[in-house]
Scaffold this active site. Sequence first.
Site, PDB file in Angstrom:
ATOM      1  N   LYS A 102       0.816  -1.223   0.000  1.00 42.24           N
ATOM      2  CA  LYS A 102       0.000   0.000   0.000  1.00 42.24           C
ATOM      3  C   LYS A 102       0.847   1.270   0.000  1.00 42.24           C
ATOM      4  CE  LYS A 102      -4.144  -1.955   0.384  1.00 42.24           C
ATOM      5  NZ  LYS A 102      -5.159  -1.804  -0.669  1.00 42.24           N
ATOM      6  N   GLU A 124      -9.669   6.019   3.205  1.00 37.44           N
ATOM      7  CA  GLU A 124     -10.519   4.949   3.715  1.00 37.44           C
ATOM      8  C   GLU A 124      -9.593   3.765   3.955  1.00 37.44           C
ATOM      9  OE1 GLU A 124     -10.010   5.381   0.512  1.00 37.44           O
ATOM     10  OE2 GLU A 124      -9.372   3.335   0.041  1.00 37.44           O
ATOM     11  N   SER A 392       1.720  -9.564  -0.524  1.00 39.91           N
ATOM     12  CA  SER A 392       1.415  -8.130  -0.491  1.00 39.91           C
ATOM     13  C   SER A 392       1.621  -7.487   0.867  1.00 39.91           C
ATOM     14  CB  SER A 392      -0.015  -7.900  -0.975  1.00 39.91           C
ATOM     15  OG  SER A 392      -0.921  -8.641  -0.179  1.00 39.91           O
TER      16      SER A 392
HETATM   17  C1  LIG Z   1      -1.613  -6.748   2.683  1.00 39.16           C
HETATM   18  C2  LIG Z   1      -2.766  -6.407   1.818  1.00 39.16           C
HETATM   19  N1  LIG Z   1      -2.909  -7.040   0.655  1.00 39.16           N
HETATM   20  C3  LIG Z   1      -3.960  -6.775  -0.166  1.00 39.16           C
HETATM   21  C4  LIG Z   1      -4.929  -5.862   0.183  1.00 39.16           C
HETATM   22  C5  LIG Z   1      -6.080  -5.668  -0.748  1.00 39.16           C
HETATM   23  O1  LIG Z   1      -6.007  -4.533  -1.545  1.00 39.16           O
HETATM   24  P1  LIG Z   1      -5.675  -4.611  -3.075  1.00 39.16           P
HETATM   25  O2  LIG Z   1      -6.568  -5.618  -3.697  1.00 39.16           O
HETATM   26  O3  LIG Z   1      -5.951  -3.229  -3.553  1.00 39.16           O
HETATM   27  O4  LIG Z   1      -4.262  -4.970  -3.248  1.00 39.16           O
HETATM   28  C6  LIG Z   1      -4.817  -5.159   1.393  1.00 39.16           C
HETATM   29  C7  LIG Z   1      -5.823  -4.164   1.785  1.00 39.16           C
HETATM   30  O5  LIG Z   1      -5.941  -3.731   2.861  1.00 39.16           O
HETATM   31  C8  LIG Z   1      -3.702  -5.447   2.223  1.00 39.16           C
HETATM   32  O6  LIG Z   1      -3.549  -4.826   3.394  1.00 39.16           O
END
Ligand SMILES: Cc1ncc(COP(=O)(O)O)c(C=O)c1O
Lengths: 410, 267
Positions: A102, A124, A392
């Site tokens: 993020k 948000e 992620s």
């Molecule tokens: C670690 C992590 N991965 C994925 C997401 C999902 O978001 P996005 O689909 O935009 O990557 C979040 C959202 O809070 C997150 O904290």
Amino acid sequence: MTVSATETKFSDLTRMPDARGHFGPYGGRFVSETLSFALEELEQIYLSLRDDPDFQAEFDRDLAHYVGRPSPLYHAKRWSESLGGAQIWLKREDLNHTGAHKVNNTIGQALLAKKTGKPRVIAETGAGQHGVATATVAARLGLECDVYMGAADVQRQKLNVYRMRLLGARVIPVESGTRTLKDAMNEALRDWVTNVDNTFYIIGTVAGPHPYPQLVRDFNAVVGREARRQSLEQIGRLPDALVACVGGGSNALGLFYPFVEDDAVAMYGVEAGGDGVETGRHAAPLSSNAPRGVLHGNRTYLMSDEAGQVSDTHSISAGLDYPGVGPEHALWKDVGRVNYVAANDKEVLEAFRELTHMEGIMPALESAHALAHAKVLAPTMRPDQHIVVNLSGRGDKDIMTVAKIDGIEF
Amino acid sequence: MNRIDQRFSELKQQGRKALIPYITAGDPAPQYTVGFMHALVDAGADVIELGVPFSDPMADGPVIQKACERALKQGTRLVDLLEMVAEFRQTDTTTPIVLMGYLNPIERIGYEVFADKAASVGVDGVLVVDMPPEEADEFGPLLKARGLAAIFLVAPTTSHARAATICAHGEGYLYYVSLKGVTGAATLNAEDVAEHLAPLRDMTDLPLCVGFGIRDGVTAAEVAKVADGVIVGSALVNRIADSVDAPETIAGQLKSVLAEMRTAMDA
Ligand SMILES: Cc1ncc(COP(=O)(O)O)c(C=O)c1O
């Protein structure tokens, strides 16, 4: 809805969105009139800066020295061996400053906010990762910061709530609707409409009105550019498959986008299956074949009932608990570039535990959705094939949730 | 002639300003809505804006958010709302009705099916809060072809260039949003409104109606001096909210709120 998705070729996918923010029939700028000028202003600023070498250099510098990029591409050998198939490589976004992908986007948007001279930012957040990343850049730039968070998520992500407060942000629990991410976004939009003169809205995923889906994608594409280069260096060729979880879809697009013209690279977007897509209690608009709809400024696939009311969603993971999905994913589903699948809560917990035990890496529950699908995919492939999974984020924020499932109270 | 155009030309001849109440259909329950509409006409309404309840009313403050929640809890759907209009039309064939809401319920029914039904039950105009003219190039012509007015918002933040585009696409009337914020927010500033309306007069012959922040006879009268119409929503919906346990008293209360505004405006 003038452009039919089926006319779109893979090679067109790098040229999206069009000048009005449409990805084929998806995307756009469906907002109340008060916000139009702010979005036009943001679009102009972004278009004037995106190819500006000074802006790029500043962004790259921040990513290197503040975020700690590039993030490693790690070969999860032990886990791969135990699954008995393809080699799994983890793109370690969990090692970024603040613990998730993020921050790539918030660094970029903070630079834009600085150009507008607005003294206040809002965001948000679902899991709290985007809120933390926003509070972090706001602290660094001395900006006032308010973060909207569904009251249900405030409960299940207490650690991140406190982190945001320590960073000087105000966390505002949202009690309306389902008290999750979509309601937080409604409330952030209401704040923005009211304070648009002095406030920059830092949206946390590839959703929202144009130009957000485009700029959030561009800021996160550093993930895929690095992964592509690292694959060539470490594997000696491109991977056979990419896997990422999809909430709004920013970490997935960030990884996928730089590979979009590499036809031999398969892509899997993993949505939140909740109790199982067949139960109806999930947050998987793409893999459950939800209808098209309009919410939060864009047209996309959107879970809603026959009367067009947005459906409640269910997921163990606050960051994926959202009824829509970024409009670019909707197009990529239609043209068949990405396979969208779901992993349910139980499979996700298994993957969470397995990676923690076997590799000493504790993933975020969001990221564990991608891992859960890698677990299914790897055994169907040969040991000389390679999968890159976007890890992620890290799992520290989820320890309470998992402990509760294990019956442990602190 | 569309009932909206008809009504504004009559008002112009009489030298009067339009009073336009908004209520959310289905609040507090669907069986009351048609009665409320007739009561509003009795109290001096010139046009009725009927709100389509939506699960995620992003441009609305808490008052109308809660109205949506009450209406949805009672199962109010867009198709039910169209039936309410049909029922209203059995006895009132002249008062223009504008549906106001968000795009998703319409998108779900389908633009063409919706436009056909709306025209056939006697709807006169449609205002979709989250559909600016740029996104209306498919829906707008479908409405026009059926004699339904596509009504658009103009905001204090709207640039001159955008305002010109909106004026070129708008029909029925222009809805000027008096303040930056959501419905039910603070009171408007009449001087500020007058300043913003002046350049719009040069761009269009459409009636200019003002909404957001009008709560009583005083604000209604102030706005009526500079605009062609006054739109009042949260002040009425508040009365409904306060009397959900005594719904039989609501029609009378709506009448008295609106009558006070009518009197102040016509004075
Ligand atoms: C670690 C992590 N991965 C994925 C997401 C999902 O978001 P996005 O689909 O935009 O990557 C979040 C959202 O809070 C997150 O904290």
